[in-house]
Design a protein around this motif. Structure first.
Motif, PDB file in Angstrom:
ATOM      1  N   LYS A   1      56.882  26.256  13.810  1.00 24.15           N
ATOM      2  CA  LYS A   1      56.120  25.641  12.779  1.00 24.15           C
ATOM      3  C   LYS A   1      55.376  26.605  11.809  1.00 24.15           C
ATOM      4  CE  LYS A   1      53.859  21.062  12.947  1.00 24.15           C
ATOM      5  NZ  LYS A   1      53.545  19.616  13.692  1.00 24.15           N
ATOM      6  N   MET A   2      54.751  27.420  12.641  1.00 28.58           N
ATOM      7  CA  MET A   2      53.987  28.713  12.186  1.00 28.58           C
ATOM      8  C   MET A   2      54.724  29.356  11.054  1.00 28.58           C
ATOM      9  SD  MET A   2      50.523  29.574  11.983  1.00 28.58           S
ATOM     10  CE  MET A   2      49.887  29.341  13.611  1.00 28.58           C
ATOM     11  N   TYR A   3      55.880  29.800  11.576  1.00 31.13           N
ATOM     12  CA  TYR A   3      56.866  30.559  10.983  1.00 31.13           C
ATOM     13  C   TYR A   3      57.150  29.834   9.578  1.00 31.13           C
ATOM     14  CZ  TYR A   3      61.144  32.462   9.171  1.00 31.13           C
ATOM     15  OH  TYR A   3      62.326  33.075   8.482  1.00 31.13           O
ATOM     16  N   GLU A   4      57.393  28.576   9.800  1.00 26.66           N
ATOM     17  CA  GLU A   4      58.223  27.899   8.416  1.00 26.66           C
ATOM     18  C   GLU A   4      56.921  27.773   7.244  1.00 26.66           C
ATOM     19  OE1 GLU A   4      61.130  27.150   7.704  1.00 26.66           O
ATOM     20  OE2 GLU A   4      62.099  27.526   9.719  1.00 26.66           O
ATOM     21  N   PHE A   5      55.613  27.687   8.009  1.00 27.00           N
ATOM     22  CA  PHE A   5      54.576  27.536   7.354  1.00 27.00           C
ATOM     23  C   PHE A   5      54.493  28.470   6.118  1.00 27.00           C
ATOM     24  CE2 PHE A   5      49.811  27.603   6.679  1.00 27.00           C
ATOM     25  CZ  PHE A   5      49.451  26.453   6.199  1.00 27.00           C
TER      26      PHE A   5
ATOM     27  N   GLU B   1      45.185  23.225  11.447  1.00 31.64           N
ATOM     28  CA  GLU B   1      45.774  22.092  12.466  1.00 31.64           C
ATOM     29  C   GLU B   1      47.061  22.648  13.130  1.00 31.64           C
ATOM     30  OE1 GLU B   1      47.090  18.469  10.612  1.00 31.64           O
ATOM     31  OE2 GLU B   1      45.538  18.744   9.102  1.00 31.64           O
ATOM     32  N   LEU B   2      47.538  23.771  12.611  1.00 30.43           N
ATOM     33  CA  LEU B   2      48.884  24.300  13.355  1.00 30.43           C
ATOM     34  C   LEU B   2      48.334  24.946  14.686  1.00 30.43           C
ATOM     35  CD1 LEU B   2      51.371  25.713  10.665  1.00 30.43           C
ATOM     36  CD2 LEU B   2      50.987  23.367  11.613  1.00 30.43           C
ATOM     37  N   ILE B   3      47.107  25.841  14.389  1.00 31.07           N
ATOM     38  CA  ILE B   3      46.578  26.679  15.409  1.00 31.07           C
ATOM     39  C   ILE B   3      46.015  25.657  16.553  1.00 31.07           C
ATOM     40  CG2 ILE B   3      44.490  28.093  15.789  1.00 31.07           C
ATOM     41  CD1 ILE B   3      44.782  29.274  13.052  1.00 31.07           C
ATOM     42  N   ALA B   4      45.147  24.498  16.182  1.00 33.68           N
ATOM     43  CA  ALA B   4      44.812  23.615  17.063  1.00 33.68           C
ATOM     44  C   ALA B   4      46.059  22.858  17.936  1.00 33.68           C
ATOM     45  CB  ALA B   4      44.233  22.302  16.466  1.00 33.68           C
TER      46      ALA B   4
ATOM     47  N   THR C   1      40.885  32.595  15.024  1.00 32.56           N
ATOM     48  CA  THR C   1      42.249  32.870  15.422  1.00 32.56           C
ATOM     49  C   THR C   1      42.856  32.823  13.749  1.00 32.56           C
ATOM     50  OG1 THR C   1      42.142  31.603  17.287  1.00 32.56           O
ATOM     51  CG2 THR C   1      44.263  31.912  16.383  1.00 32.56           C
ATOM     52  N   LEU C   2      42.345  31.940  12.995  1.00 30.85           N
ATOM     53  CA  LEU C   2      42.659  31.803  11.394  1.00 30.85           C
ATOM     54  C   LEU C   2      42.485  33.142  10.756  1.00 30.85           C
ATOM     55  CD1 LEU C   2      43.376  29.793   9.254  1.00 30.85           C
ATOM     56  CD2 LEU C   2      40.887  29.660   8.778  1.00 30.85           C
ATOM     57  N   SER C   3      41.311  33.693  10.975  1.00 24.04           N
ATOM     58  CA  SER C   3      41.147  34.804  10.154  1.00 24.04           C
ATOM     59  C   SER C   3      42.370  36.095  10.784  1.00 24.04           C
ATOM     60  CB  SER C   3      39.640  35.122  10.515  1.00 24.04           C
ATOM     61  OG  SER C   3      39.570  36.637  10.001  1.00 24.04           O
TER      62      SER C   3
END
Lengths: 212, 212
Positions: A85-89, A135-138, A154-156
């Protein structure tokens, strides 16, 4: 005569597209006066549609970034594992930018310059992308990834590690050195290596005062 | 009258520093004609020192990047563990750039623009930094890190993941969001997570045609 909300929205969309077309055709930024002139509207009517140049710029940026927004929402709605999901994002947005860059490098460069010179003006877009990414990180944290790190932290960190794939300017100087294959490797590296509970080898203990 | 090699080198250095001082003082790029004019030399003598504008630009870039070169060589000569060494390799250059940015943001911005507009001209510096980094990667691989990856592949992936700390422009738009603490976390993430033998979760198997 006052404009209906619907007529106003439709005119905003039409003029934003017109500005993009003009930038492409002329190879240069379009001024506020230029946009009014080409719109076929009176100054009074134009001002009913856009409060000022910033408002016009916003509409143009939104139009340009709309495909990015769609793919982010598309990815968010999937039920892929967190790494995928993160990759596709990131990968789907990167693919859009690369396609645009290859199709017309000069047009793409001018839009980069307009965006770079007006970073704060696309702030609302950046904020929304960050919101989605949180949202993806959570979701990933719920599965045990990024243990011991705050979401914002994490976001940063992730944003910094993938910035060559999100900042369109990177295409201008890295070109084919950017690839989906490398992006996938970077995302895997992040999922394996990024946590607050392992690894403090790099900073050592003696020679650094860590900034907060 | 021909110049001795030593006199030529010393004049190159003096004029490169003069150009940097003028850029700082005037807040704008200095043209070839402007540099000749301010150098106190005749055109003929100036041309003995610098072949052309590119050559002058090279000397200015070398002068500006000299502190970066020194810290890279300093780090290479240490016997730190590979994670610490890689971290210091990036952190010390980042600290120099941040210090310069904080001291005079406008001057720093103009130099970024000059560098960005002339990326190919500082190519020799980028190549040298890459060469040094390859040594660090080889040392790390000898200790089992980055298993299953070619050196060039590793170099490119690491460069992409830390680019916010090596591209001076990043300071202009990220500022205090860049920190030694985050850089250390990124380097640890790279050492833990980056290898060719683990992790292919991100790319999946069905929906992607991998480049290369």
């Amino acid at each position: 005569m006052a404009l209906s909300e619907q007529a106003r929205a439709s005119e905003r969309d039409r003029i934003a597209q017109m500005v993009l077309d003009l930038v492409k055709e002329r190879g240069t930024e379009i001024t506020h006066a230029g946009a009014i002139n080409e719109s076929g509207l009176t100054r009074g009517r134009f001002d009913q549609i856009f409060d000022d140049y910033d408002d016009l710029f916003d509409a143009v940026a939104q139009k340009w970034l709309h495909p990015h927004l769609l793919v982010m929402e598309e990815v968010l709605a999937t039920h892929l594992p967190p790494q995928r999901k993160m990759y596709e994002f990131f990968a789907r947005r990167f693919a859009i930018s690369r396609e645009r860059f290859r199709e017309d490098p000069e047009f793409f460069t001018i839009l980069c310059e307009m965006g770079a010179a007006n970073m704060e003006r696309v702030r609302s877009f950046v904020d929304l992308a960050d919101h989605y990414q949180c949202e993806l990180i959570a979701e990933a944290q719920a599965e045990g990834f990024f243990a011991g790190l705050e979401i914002d932290e994490t976001l940063s960190l992730i944003n910094q590690m993938v910035s060559d794939y999100t900042l369109p300017d990177a295409l201008l100087y890295l070109g084919d050195r950017l690839s989906e294959q490398k992006l996938a490797r970077i995302v895997d590296t992040i999922f394996i290596g990024l946590s607050g509970e392992a690894g403090s080898e790099a900073a050592g203990v003696n020679s650094l005062t860590l900034a907060n």
